[in-house]
Write a protein that holds these residues in place. Structure first.
Motif, short mmCIF file in Angstrom:
data_model
loop_
_atom_site.label_atom_id
_atom_site.label_comp_id
_atom_site.label_asym_id
_atom_site.label_seq_id
_atom_site.Cartn_x
_atom_site.Cartn_y
_atom_site.Cartn_z
N GLY A 1 -3.22 11.37 -25.09
CA GLY A 1 -4.67 11.45 -25.17
C GLY A 1 -5.41 10.28 -24.57
N GLU A 2 -4.67 9.29 -24.02
CA GLU A 2 -5.30 8.11 -23.43
C GLU A 2 -4.87 7.96 -21.98
OE1 GLU A 2 -5.23 4.48 -25.66
OE2 GLU A 2 -4.77 5.53 -27.52
N GLN A 3 -5.59 7.11 -21.25
CA GLN A 3 -5.26 6.81 -19.87
C GLN A 3 -4.98 5.32 -19.74
OE1 GLN A 3 -8.56 8.15 -17.51
NE2 GLN A 3 -7.91 10.29 -17.56
N LEU A 4 -4.26 4.96 -18.70
CA LEU A 4 -4.01 3.54 -18.46
C LEU A 4 -5.34 2.81 -18.28
CD1 LEU A 4 -1.00 3.57 -15.98
CD2 LEU A 4 -0.97 2.85 -18.34
N ILE A 5 -5.43 1.61 -18.84
CA ILE A 5 -6.67 0.84 -18.79
C ILE A 5 -7.03 0.51 -17.34
CG2 ILE A 5 -7.78 -1.31 -19.52
CD1 ILE A 5 -5.79 -1.25 -21.92
N SER A 6 -6.08 0.02 -16.59
CA SER A 6 -6.31 -0.30 -15.19
C SER A 6 -5.00 -0.39 -14.44
CB SER A 6 -7.08 -1.63 -15.06
OG SER A 6 -7.22 -1.97 -13.70
N THR A 7 -5.00 0.08 -13.23
CA THR A 7 -3.84 -0.07 -12.35
C THR A 7 -4.30 -0.61 -11.00
OG1 THR A 7 -4.06 2.26 -11.66
CG2 THR A 7 -2.53 1.79 -13.46
N ALA A 8 -5.27 -1.53 -11.04
CA ALA A 8 -5.91 -2.02 -9.82
C ALA A 8 -4.91 -2.56 -8.82
CB ALA A 8 -6.95 -3.09 -10.17
N TYR A 9 -4.03 -3.46 -9.27
CA TYR A 9 -3.07 -4.05 -8.35
C TYR A 9 -2.06 -3.01 -7.87
CZ TYR A 9 -4.72 -8.78 -9.39
OH TYR A 9 -5.48 -9.92 -9.49
N GLY A 10 -1.60 -2.17 -8.78
CA GLY A 10 -0.65 -1.13 -8.40
C GLY A 10 -1.23 -0.19 -7.36
N ASP A 11 -2.49 0.21 -7.55
CA ASP A 11 -3.15 1.10 -6.59
C ASP A 11 -3.25 0.44 -5.22
OD1 ASP A 11 -3.46 2.82 -8.67
OD2 ASP A 11 -5.57 2.36 -9.03
N LYS A 12 -3.63 -0.83 -5.22
CA LYS A 12 -3.80 -1.55 -3.94
C LYS A 12 -2.46 -1.67 -3.21
CE LYS A 12 -5.91 -4.01 -0.83
NZ LYS A 12 -4.75 -4.27 0.02
N VAL A 13 -1.41 -2.03 -3.93
CA VAL A 13 -0.09 -2.18 -3.31
C VAL A 13 0.39 -0.86 -2.73
CG1 VAL A 13 2.34 -2.63 -3.80
CG2 VAL A 13 0.60 -4.18 -4.67
N GLN A 14 0.23 0.22 -3.48
CA GLN A 14 0.68 1.53 -3.00
C GLN A 14 -0.07 1.95 -1.75
OE1 GLN A 14 0.65 4.48 -6.10
NE2 GLN A 14 2.02 3.31 -7.43
N LYS A 15 -1.39 1.67 -1.70
CA LYS A 15 -2.18 2.01 -0.51
C LYS A 15 -1.73 1.19 0.70
CE LYS A 15 -6.36 3.53 -2.91
NZ LYS A 15 -7.80 3.26 -3.16
N ASP A 16 -1.49 -0.10 0.48
CA ASP A 16 -1.06 -0.97 1.58
C ASP A 16 0.31 -0.55 2.11
OD1 ASP A 16 -3.34 -2.44 1.56
OD2 ASP A 16 -2.50 -4.19 0.54
N LEU A 17 1.26 -0.31 1.20
CA LEU A 17 2.63 -0.01 1.62
C LEU A 17 2.80 1.41 2.15
CD1 LEU A 17 4.66 -1.75 -1.24
CD2 LEU A 17 4.18 -2.60 1.07
N ALA A 18 1.81 2.27 1.91
CA ALA A 18 1.91 3.65 2.39
C ALA A 18 1.95 3.71 3.92
CB ALA A 18 0.73 4.47 1.87
N PHE A 19 1.43 2.67 4.59
CA PHE A 19 1.37 2.66 6.05
C PHE A 19 2.43 1.75 6.67
CE2 PHE A 19 -2.86 3.54 4.38
CZ PHE A 19 -3.14 4.76 5.01
N VAL A 20 3.34 1.22 5.84
CA VAL A 20 4.37 0.32 6.36
C VAL A 20 5.59 1.14 6.78
CG1 VAL A 20 5.93 -1.57 5.75
CG2 VAL A 20 3.57 -1.59 4.92
N GLU A 21 6.10 0.82 7.95
CA GLU A 21 7.27 1.54 8.48
C GLU A 21 8.50 1.23 7.63
OE1 GLU A 21 9.59 2.10 12.78
OE2 GLU A 21 7.96 0.64 12.54
N HIS A 22 9.32 2.25 7.43
CA HIS A 22 10.52 2.09 6.61
C HIS A 22 11.69 1.67 7.50
CE1 HIS A 22 8.95 4.90 3.18
NE2 HIS A 22 8.11 3.93 3.50
#
Length: 342
Positions: A44-65
């Motif tokens: 019934g609750e949501q995570l308070i904040s995932t600011a850093y996690g969201d930013k890292v995922q967005k940045d790494l989404a465009f990094v070549e594997h």
């Protein structure tokens, strides 16, 4: 989730001044007590904040594997690092980067050179060649104590607690400011009593967070293996590190404590701390890592987000050899290999 439009220079300014960045986050200050449920919210609750996690995922989404790939905002950068023992090359890393505020897993079979690489980065061993920088500062040939003062703190595969000191005293060893250590200052309590009280309050708060507060007056030698892992991680946080390097944090930990450790690792990221950890538990890596780097025979053979790395033929071959046609993301693989060994 919030929209984030901050550029790299704004983040650096916030880090340098200790102020709040454009995400509304002050580095080193938790949003709330995430350690209880960082990997999943209560019903019934949501995570308070995932600011850093969201930013890292967005940045790494465009990094070549690919091995040795450059990251958008690296906090640790290593080049041409080698370590040889006689005729054996334990580490031979051309280029390695860790994304700031991310959780990076360093995986590989036994003997791949992971712990040796940790030792090199933190000053516990000396490389034959190579250089590396941490947060823009040259760290090559720096002593371990100076590395820790710079904000790069590690734990060990075999825990290094002081068995004949209490749990609280072990914590106080990690405090960065201890004015009463000097012989002459120790004779004048007003010079150090206030800071000592602050260190104790901080240590007790961390012990509370890591579920060890009831053990604070017990000798560290009486703790279980899992509790020692928790104590070592808590002690590392006494220094408010920028980067925490965890060497097999789950090794020897019973299942009841594993989820707690997982939650603590994720909560570190949401407080602005970068995490690099060595781990053999593939399911754990897939669960919490933002990025995975794979070592085999001293070299980095693959990098990428967890799912793509588990499908990489080089990774499958390094772990399973003859089972190269099996997906490492499938839990049944581990059961299959264990039954065949038996």
């Amino acid at each position: 989730m919030r929209e984030h439009t901050t550029d790299k220079s704004a983040r650096q300014t916030a880090r340098q001044t200790g102020g709040v960045d454009a995400y509304g986050v002050q580095p080193g200050v938790p949003f709330q007590d995430l350690s209880r449920w960082a990997t999943k919210a209560p019903e019934g609750e949501q995570l308070i904040s995932t600011a850093y996690g969201d930013k890292v995922q967005k940045d790494l989404a465009f990094v070549e594997h690919k091995p040795g790939v450059h990251k958008p905002d690296p906090i640790l950068v290593a080049d041409n690092v080698t370590r040889r023992f006689g005729g054996i090359t334990a580490v031979d890393v051309d280029h390695f980067e860790i994304e700031r505020h991310g959780i990076t897993a360093l995986i590989g079979p036994n003997g791949a050179g992971k712990t040796t690489f940790f030792n090199l980065m933190t000053g516990f061993d000396t490389p034959n060649t190579g250089r590396w920088t941490f947060d823009g500062q040259d760290m090559a040939h720096m002593k371990p104590e100076r590395v820790a003062r710079m904000g790069m703190v590690r734990t060990f595969q075999l825990t290094k607690v002081m068995s004949r000191l209490t749990v609280l005293d072990n914590m106080l060893l990690g405090a960065p400011v201890q004015p009463g250590e000097g012989m002459f200052r120790s004779l004048v309590p007003p010079l150090w009593r206030k800071q000592e009280k602050a260190n104790i309050e901080k240590a007790e708060a961390l012990l509370e967070r890591f579920l060890l507060i009831k053990k604070k007056d017990d000798y560290a030698g009486s703790l279980s293996g899992g509790q020692r892992k928790l104590l070592e991680m808590a002690r590392a946080l006494m220094r408010d590190p920028k980067l925490v390097m965890l060497d097999e944090p789950m090794a020897g930990v019973n299942p009841a404590l594993k989820q707690s450790l997982l939650d603590h690792i994720v909560s570190l990221r949401e407080e602005g701390t970068t995490v690099l950890f060595v781990e053999h538990d593939i399911n754990m890596v897939r669960h919490i890592a933002d990025w995975v780097t794979v070592m085999a025979e001293g070299r980095i053979v693959a990098e990428g987000q967890p799912k793509s790395v588990m499908d990489d033929p080089a990774v499958v071959d390094a772990y399973l050899g003859a089972h190269a046609d099996i997906d490492l993301g499938d839990d049944s693989v581990l059961e299959m290999t264990e039954s065949e060994e038996a």
